[in-house]
Design an enzyme around this catalytic site. Structure first.
Site, mmCIF file in Angstrom:
data_model
loop_
_atom_site.group_PDB
_atom_site.id
_atom_site.type_symbol
_atom_site.label_atom_id
_atom_site.label_comp_id
_atom_site.label_asym_id
_atom_site.label_seq_id
_atom_site.Cartn_x
_atom_site.Cartn_y
_atom_site.Cartn_z
ATOM 1 N N SER A 117 0.830 -1.206 0.000
ATOM 2 C CA SER A 117 0.000 0.000 0.000
ATOM 3 C C SER A 117 0.863 1.254 0.000
ATOM 4 C CB SER A 117 -0.913 0.010 1.221
ATOM 5 O OG SER A 117 -1.665 -1.174 1.270
HETATM 6 N N1 SAH Z 1 -0.567 -4.292 3.860
HETATM 7 C C1 SAH Z 1 -0.036 -4.962 2.719
HETATM 8 C C2 SAH Z 1 -1.076 -4.922 1.631
HETATM 9 C C3 SAH Z 1 -1.013 -6.079 0.755
HETATM 10 S S1 SAH Z 1 -2.276 -6.128 -0.468
HETATM 11 C C4 SAH Z 1 1.232 -4.263 2.263
HETATM 12 O O1 SAH Z 1 1.319 -3.042 2.436
HETATM 13 O O2 SAH Z 1 2.118 -4.920 1.731
HETATM 14 C C5 SAH Z 1 -3.461 -7.205 0.285
HETATM 15 C C6 SAH Z 1 -2.998 -8.576 0.633
HETATM 16 O O3 SAH Z 1 -4.137 -9.326 1.054
HETATM 17 C C7 SAH Z 1 -2.378 -9.369 -0.519
HETATM 18 O O4 SAH Z 1 -1.114 -9.816 -0.154
HETATM 19 C C8 SAH Z 1 -3.346 -10.532 -0.719
HETATM 20 O O5 SAH Z 1 -2.720 -11.736 -1.126
HETATM 21 C C9 SAH Z 1 -3.957 -10.663 0.663
HETATM 22 N N2 SAH Z 1 -5.266 -11.353 0.693
HETATM 23 C C10 SAH Z 1 -6.282 -11.281 -0.196
HETATM 24 N N3 SAH Z 1 -7.316 -12.046 0.203
HETATM 25 C C11 SAH Z 1 -6.948 -12.621 1.381
HETATM 26 C C12 SAH Z 1 -7.587 -13.515 2.288
HETATM 27 N N4 SAH Z 1 -8.822 -13.992 2.106
HETATM 28 N N5 SAH Z 1 -6.908 -13.891 3.395
HETATM 29 C C13 SAH Z 1 -5.635 -13.436 3.627
HETATM 30 N N6 SAH Z 1 -4.989 -12.590 2.799
HETATM 31 C C14 SAH Z 1 -5.621 -12.183 1.696
#
Ligand code: SAH
Length: 220
Positions: free
Chosen positions: A68
């Site tokens: 993000s």
């Molecule tokens: N806070 C993180 C944002 C990552 S984007 C950062 O700044 O790096 C959102 C993340 O949620 C992704 O890595 C994706 O794989 C994960 N995600 C999506 N659906 C999910 C689920 N049902 N359970 C766990 N993780 C999930």
């Protein structure tokens, strides 16, 4: 690894990012500003993107997922109102950058990621930075932490069509949950407070996150 000169340059850019994109907007929480002023965001990025670590943009981390934008990380963390004593559940570990920010401002973080590779890489980076108050789980986080229990704070870093009931059930009394809620292409950042078993929702701003894919999120 980044060179000494590169790391000096990145430190200056990190200070500028805090000044312009966090303090210069509406981030006032001293803990958030302090932690984001010292956490090396470059450590959470694929090496090719290290030089862009302090532009206020989301960046690719593989598997079609993104780290993000710093301002959004700061805003979501500020909305959680952490005091240092909380147990926090995070859904969507991703790169682990937001996880690290939470871990430095709360007592313990429980984080869930559906992609093995991302979870393992995040765990390795946090360990290298000496951040130890984090529990990791690989799987679908849309139903919350596998054992039934409650958390003082819950943060979703991926978008949901509506906040799953199972997550609301895992929110403790006087707890706060922050999540991007809406459609695939645009959402509203919402804060939900639980007071005397009532839920109070406040809309913060429009935003755009990747989808939370799972039983209680979006379909693949
Ligand atoms: N806070 C993180 C944002 C990552 S984007 C950062 O700044 O790096 C959102 C993340 O949620 C992704 O890595 C994706 O794989 C994960 N995600 C999506 N659906 C999910 C689920 N049902 N359970 C766990 N993780 C999930």
């Amino acid at each position: 690894m980044v060179s000494y000169d590169q790391s000096k340059k990145l430190a200056a850019e990190r200070a500028a990012m805090v000044r312009h994109h966090l303090r210069g907007r509406d981030i006032t929480d001293p803990g958030v500003l302090e932690v984001m002023g010292r956490l090396p965001r470059e450590a959470f990025l694929p090496p090719d993107y290290a030089a862009q670590a302090y532009a206020d943009n989301p960046l690719p981390i593989g598997g079609g997922q993104t780290i993000s934008q710093p301002y959004i990380v700061a805003l979501m963390t500020q909305c959680l109102k952490l005091t240092g004593s909380e147990e926090v559940l995070e859904i969507g570990t991703g790169s682990g950058y937001q996880t690290a920010v939470l871990a430095l401002l709360a007592r313990r973080v429980y984080t869930i990621e559906r992609f093995n590779r991302l979870a393992e890489s995040a765990q390795a980076v946090l360990a290298r930075l000496g951040i130890e108050n984090v529990e990791y789980f690989i799987g679908d986080g849309s139903a919350g932490w596998p054992e039934k229990r409650t958390f003082d704070r819950i943060l979703l870093t991926a978008a949901v069509p509506s906040v799953p009931q199972t997550l609301l059930a895992q929110l403790a009394e006087a707890g706060r949950l922050v999540a991007p809620v809406g459609q695939e292409t645009s959402q509203m950042l919402e804060v939900i407070e639980k007071k005397h078993d009532q839920l109070i929702t406040t809309s913060v701003c429009g935003c755009r996150f990747v989808k939370l894919i799972g039983e209680f999120g979006f379909q693949q």
